[in-house]
Structure formats: structure tokens, C-alpha cells
Design an enzyme around this catalytic site. Structure first.
Site, PDB file in Angstrom:
ATOM      1  N   HIS A 102      78.089  63.063   9.223  1.00  0.00           N
ATOM      2  CA  HIS A 102      79.150  62.064   9.383  1.00  0.00           C
ATOM      3  C   HIS A 102      80.339  62.718  10.090  1.00  0.00           C
ATOM      4  CE1 HIS A 102      77.280  58.925   6.949  1.00  0.00           C
ATOM      5  NE2 HIS A 102      77.011  59.818   6.022  1.00  0.00           N
ATOM      6  N   HIS A 112      70.895  60.809  11.505  1.00  0.00           N
ATOM      7  CA  HIS A 112      69.976  61.129  10.410  1.00  0.00           C
ATOM      8  C   HIS A 112      68.710  61.724  11.004  1.00  0.00           C
ATOM      9  CE1 HIS A 112      66.228  59.664   8.394  1.00  0.00           C
ATOM     10  NE2 HIS A 112      66.746  60.356   7.397  1.00  0.00           N
ATOM     11  N   ARG A 116      58.959  65.901   6.842  1.00  0.00           N
ATOM     12  CA  ARG A 116      58.459  66.176   5.501  1.00  0.00           C
ATOM     13  C   ARG A 116      56.924  66.167   5.466  1.00  0.00           C
ATOM     14  NH1 ARG A 116      60.435  61.154   6.187  1.00  0.00           N
ATOM     15  NH2 ARG A 116      59.032  59.406   5.745  1.00  0.00           N
ATOM     16  N   HIS A 151      67.048  58.711  22.928  1.00  0.00           N
ATOM     17  CA  HIS A 151      65.673  58.201  22.968  1.00  0.00           C
ATOM     18  C   HIS A 151      64.802  59.015  23.914  1.00  0.00           C
ATOM     19  CE1 HIS A 151      65.396  54.517  20.500  1.00  0.00           C
ATOM     20  NE2 HIS A 151      66.718  54.569  20.583  1.00  0.00           N
ATOM     21  N   ARG A 266      66.700  66.028  -7.531  1.00  0.00           N
ATOM     22  CA  ARG A 266      68.067  66.518  -7.753  1.00  0.00           C
ATOM     23  C   ARG A 266      69.044  65.531  -7.128  1.00  0.00           C
ATOM     24  NH1 ARG A 266      71.754  70.540  -5.323  1.00  0.00           N
ATOM     25  NH2 ARG A 266      72.751  71.733  -6.996  1.00  0.00           N
TER      26      ARG A 266
END
Length: 306
Positions: A102, A112, A116, A151, A266
Site C-alpha cells: 500500500h 497484490h 503457493r 499485463h 497466524r
């Protein structure tokens, strides 16, 4: 490659990626981030560890958080099995790097990125691994050349893995980062993929690395271009109002947030995506012809940028 070798390879890449990204943040901001290593206590539902890196109150980034986590749990949460019901209740291992930045200047967009891997470990069966991730850009004041630049890097990261990947993952991103209760896109999009294993482990992992490595050049060129743009109280107020939409999406719709909270993750690290300041106001409608109005008409819509 054995399952432990696969896990070690992915975890090693993700740790290095986090460090490379935070080095870029520190160099751009001129401020050192806080590095908070953590380990889950034995009595908690998840076991594992991670490293949360966060910079707050800098001259460039009001809040820039990037977390690495590697955790294990006895039972996949509902958010992870909605597309794979046959794995419901299986033990799992999950690892990833997730970030949200931010900036202070309203002309520098929020960003963002997440990459993963999740491995389900059904009893008596082979582990089932899949990858997910992507990146997306959320401007407060729109610039077409910034959206095109972002992009183009997304497209370039996916090009070695098939011509279908960018248009497919771009569409997926548009559909995912959509505030259904507002009927509004979160930003100008980017790419998003989940439950991905169709290229086999090695090539799927290679695609994940390509996406992760594309982040710094995709975003920081825009930061460098916009960080010196003068702004006033009106632009700051609009930025804080639009940040409220970011909060709404992450808490109401985001699967990653839901996964972390449902699985006993967490909380402090899961919510590093929250902006330090945001605001809401009733029926805030920009005047026609203003840059604020143009954000809605030209940028918070699904369109082809390339």
C-alpha cells in the site's frame, strides 16, 4: 523427485523470492523492514513456521507486507476442497509467499502477488499437489500505460507454458477479483490461477517460478514512474475511500484469507494485506469528467489491455 525433495525445492524457491522482493522494497523506500520469524505452538491446529516481513510508515510505502509460510494441518479446510471434494478431510501441507503493498502516494497503485503450493496427503494414497497464485494491480488514479506494462509482464511470464495461459488466467483474474456485492472490479486485474497441476509437477513449478520472478519488474517500474507525482488532500481522501473496497474484498471474498482463518493460521500474518488507513462514506460518487470518475468508467471494467 521424492515428495520431501519436492517440498524442499518449492520452499527454498519461495524463501529466496521473499528476500528478493523485500530487498527491492527496502531499496525503493530507503527504510529497513521488520523481519518477524514465527513458529506455531504445539497445541495449535496448524503446525509449521514462517517469516513475515513488513515495512510500515515509510516515505514511499505506508505499508508493505510480504509473508512466507510453510504449515501442516490434519484436515483440509472447506475453502481448499470446494473444487476437490474427494480430498475433503485429508491432512495437508501448504506453503507460499503472499504480499500486498500500500503506497503513500495515491498515484502509485496498490499491488497484490501470491504464489503457493498445496499438497493433500490422503491416507494410503499418493500425495496430490497443486499450485496457485498470480498478481493484480489496483490503481486509485488510472494510467493506461501502467496497466499495459503490468499485463505485458504477466503475459511474458506465462508465454513459455502455452499461448492459452495468459488469456485464460487473465479472465480468471477478472472473475476472481470482483466485488459481487458492489458489481465492481477490484482493479485492472492481472493473472490468477488455482488448483493447477496440468503440466505435471516440474513444469507447473517452473510456471510458478516464472510468475514469481516477473513481479519486481512488473511493479517497480510503475512505482518509479509515479512516486514523485504531486497530490493533495482530495486525492488522498479518494485513495482512502477506495482502500475500503480492498478491505471489503479481502474479508468477504478472498479464498486465501478464508483458508488461513479457517485452518487456524497466524492471524497477524494473514491480515498483513490490510491497509493501515481506509475510509467509507455514503454514496461517494465522483463528479463526471474527473480523474476519479474515469477510474470507474475506464479502469474498473473488464477489458483487454494487450
Amino acid at each position: 523427485m521424492t515428495e520431501p525433495d519436492r517440498t524442499a525445492a518449492v520452499a527454498g524457491y519461495l524463501r529466496g523470492l521473499q528476500q528478493n522482493i523485500m530487498a527491492a522494497v527496502e531499496a525503493a523506500d530507503g527504510t529497513a523492514c521488520v523481519r518477524d520469524a514465527w513458529t506455531k505452538a504445539p497445541h495449535e491446529p496448524l503446525q509449521g513456521s514462517g517469516l513475515t516481513c513488513i515495512l510500515e510508515g515509510g516515505p514511499l510505502f505506508e505499508r508493505a507486507g510480504c509473508g512466507f509460510s510453510q504449515v501442516r494441518g490434519p484436515k483440509l479446510p472447506p475453502s481448499a476442497t470446494q473444487h476437490r471434494p474427494e480430498l475433503a478431510g485429508a491432512p495437508f501441507e501448504a506453503m507460499g509467499v503472499s504480499l500486498v503493498f500500500h503506497p503513500r502516494n495515491p498515484y502509485v497503485p496498490t499491488v497484490h502477488m501470491n504464489v503457493r503450493m498445496l499438497a493433500a496427503l490422503p491416507e494410503g494414497k499418493e500425495p496430490v499437489c497443486w499450485f496457485g497464485g498470480g498478481m493484480d494491480l489496483t490503481p486509485y488514479y488510472g494510467f493506461e500505460e501502467d496497466a499495459v506494462h503490468f499485463h505485458r509482464h504477466c503475459q511474458g511470464a506465462l508465454a513459455p507454458f502455452g499461448e492459452d495461459k495468459y488469456p485464460r488466467f487473465k479472465k480468471w483474474c477478472d472473475e476472481y477479483f470482483f466485488l459481487k456485492h458492489r458489481g465492481e472490479q477490484r482493479g485492472v486485474g492481472g493473472i490468477f490461477f488455482d488448483d493447477f497441476s496440468e503440466l505435471g509437477f516440474e513444469q507447473s513449478f517452473a510456471m510458478l517460478r516464472s510468475v514469481g520472478d516477473a513481479f519486481v519488474p512488473a511493479y517497480f517500474a510503475i512505482v518509479d514512474k509515479r512516486r514523485g507525482t504531486p497530490y493533495g488532500e482530495a486525492q488522498r481522501d479518494f485513495q482512502l475511500y477506495r482502500r475500503g473496497r480492498y478491505v471489503e474484498f479481502n474479508l468477504v471474498w478472498d479464498r486465501g484469507t478464508h483458508f488461513g482463518l479457517q485452518s487456524g493460521g497466524r492471524t497477524e500474518s494473514i491480515l498483513l494485506s490490510m491497509p493501515p488507513l481506509a475510509s467509507w462514506s455514503y454514496r461517494n460518487e465522483p463528479q463526471p469528467g474527473t480523474p476519479e470518475a474515469r477510474l470507474y468508467s475506464d479502469f474498473l471494467v473488464r477489458r483487454e489491455w494487450l
